[in-house]
Write a protein that holds these residues in place. Structure first.
Motif, short mmCIF file in Angstrom:
data_model
loop_
_atom_site.label_atom_id
_atom_site.label_comp_id
_atom_site.label_asym_id
_atom_site.label_seq_id
_atom_site.Cartn_x
_atom_site.Cartn_y
_atom_site.Cartn_z
N GLU A 19 -69.35 8.11 12.39
CA GLU A 19 -70.80 8.33 12.24
C GLU A 19 -71.36 7.44 11.13
O GLU A 19 -72.45 6.88 11.27
CB GLU A 19 -71.08 9.81 11.95
CG GLU A 19 -70.91 10.68 13.17
CD GLU A 19 -71.07 12.17 12.89
OE1 GLU A 19 -71.53 12.53 11.79
OE2 GLU A 19 -70.75 12.97 13.79
N GLN A 20 -70.63 7.29 10.04
CA GLN A 20 -71.05 6.40 8.96
C GLN A 20 -71.09 4.95 9.43
O GLN A 20 -71.99 4.19 9.08
CB GLN A 20 -70.12 6.55 7.75
CG GLN A 20 -70.21 7.89 7.06
CD GLN A 20 -69.10 8.09 6.03
OE1 GLN A 20 -68.12 7.34 5.98
NE2 GLN A 20 -69.24 9.12 5.22
N ALA A 21 -70.10 4.57 10.23
CA ALA A 21 -70.05 3.20 10.76
C ALA A 21 -71.24 2.93 11.67
O ALA A 21 -71.87 1.86 11.60
CB ALA A 21 -68.74 2.97 11.52
N MET A 22 -71.57 3.90 12.52
CA MET A 22 -72.71 3.72 13.43
C MET A 22 -74.02 3.65 12.64
O MET A 22 -74.90 2.85 12.97
CB MET A 22 -72.74 4.83 14.47
CG MET A 22 -71.59 4.70 15.45
SD MET A 22 -71.63 5.81 16.90
CE MET A 22 -71.65 7.41 16.16
N ALA A 23 -74.13 4.45 11.59
CA ALA A 23 -75.33 4.40 10.74
C ALA A 23 -75.43 3.05 10.05
O ALA A 23 -76.52 2.46 9.95
CB ALA A 23 -75.31 5.53 9.73
N ALA A 24 -74.31 2.53 9.58
CA ALA A 24 -74.31 1.22 8.93
C ALA A 24 -74.72 0.13 9.93
O ALA A 24 -75.50 -0.77 9.59
CB ALA A 24 -72.92 0.92 8.35
N LEU A 25 -74.23 0.23 11.15
CA LEU A 25 -74.59 -0.75 12.18
C LEU A 25 -76.09 -0.69 12.47
O LEU A 25 -76.75 -1.72 12.52
CB LEU A 25 -73.78 -0.49 13.46
CG LEU A 25 -73.95 -1.50 14.59
CD1 LEU A 25 -73.51 -2.89 14.15
CD2 LEU A 25 -73.14 -1.05 15.80
N ARG A 26 -76.61 0.53 12.64
CA ARG A 26 -78.05 0.67 12.88
C ARG A 26 -78.87 0.13 11.72
O ARG A 26 -79.96 -0.40 11.91
CB ARG A 26 -78.41 2.15 13.12
CG ARG A 26 -78.04 2.65 14.49
CD ARG A 26 -78.63 4.03 14.76
NE ARG A 26 -78.17 5.05 13.84
CZ ARG A 26 -77.06 5.78 13.98
NH1 ARG A 26 -76.29 5.60 15.03
NH2 ARG A 26 -76.74 6.69 13.09
N GLY A 27 -78.34 0.24 10.50
CA GLY A 27 -79.02 -0.27 9.32
C GLY A 27 -78.74 -1.73 9.03
O GLY A 27 -79.08 -2.23 7.95
N GLN A 28 -78.09 -2.41 9.96
CA GLN A 28 -77.75 -3.84 9.82
C GLN A 28 -76.83 -4.10 8.64
O GLN A 28 -76.80 -5.21 8.10
CB GLN A 28 -79.02 -4.70 9.72
CG GLN A 28 -79.87 -4.69 10.97
CD GLN A 28 -79.14 -5.29 12.17
OE1 GLN A 28 -78.66 -6.41 12.10
NE2 GLN A 28 -79.03 -4.54 13.25
N GLN A 29 -76.07 -3.12 8.22
CA GLN A 29 -75.05 -3.29 7.19
C GLN A 29 -73.74 -3.62 7.93
O GLN A 29 -72.86 -2.79 8.07
CB GLN A 29 -74.92 -2.03 6.34
CG GLN A 29 -76.18 -1.68 5.59
CD GLN A 29 -76.09 -0.32 4.95
OE1 GLN A 29 -75.36 0.56 5.41
NE2 GLN A 29 -76.84 -0.13 3.88
#
Length: 125
Positions: A19-29
């Motif tokens: 979930e953290q990885a997907m949030a980072a991806l959505r945030g362009q991190q």
């Protein structure tokens, strides 16, 4: 997409990390998404959702060769058309068009149908 829900402390940690990885991806991190999704794959090699996040993060960093390497094993292990389609996109990005087309043809044969595989195949032809 949401990570699959399993039970137990190990799967809870994997789901939380994903979930953290997907949030980072959505945030362009992208580097953070790459780091987190790779850590999930180290713990669970065939995790399709983690492979998708990792492959996407690598492609967005113009690292298609690394994306191919990250996705091939997971694509071979399972029958996930999303992973197969992303692998095909990565293969095409590194100039391996024939392999990309073969991969897309396999993905379009999966049931239930995965519409993006058909779209990618149509664009590739």
């Amino acid at each position: 997409s949401k990570p699959p829900r399993s039970s137990g402390p190990r799967s809870d940690t994997i789901n939380q990390t994903l979930e953290q990885a997907m949030a980072a991806l959505r945030g362009q991190q992208l580097q953070e998404a790459e780091r987190l999704s790779a850590s999930v794959l180290r713990r669970e090699r065939g995790h399709a959702a983690a492979a998708q996040v990792l492959g996407t993060a690598l492609l967005l960093q113009n690292r298609a060769t690394a994306a191919v390497e990250a996705l091939q094993d997971v694509a071979r292990r399972g029958a996930d058309p999303a992973v197969e389609t992303l692998l095909a996109r990565s293969l095409a990005a590194v100039g391996r068009r024939d392999e990309a087309l073969d991969q897309l043809r396999r993905a379009t044969q999966r049931r239930p149908a995965y519409p993006l595989a058909f779209l990618e195949l149509g664009e590739a032809l």
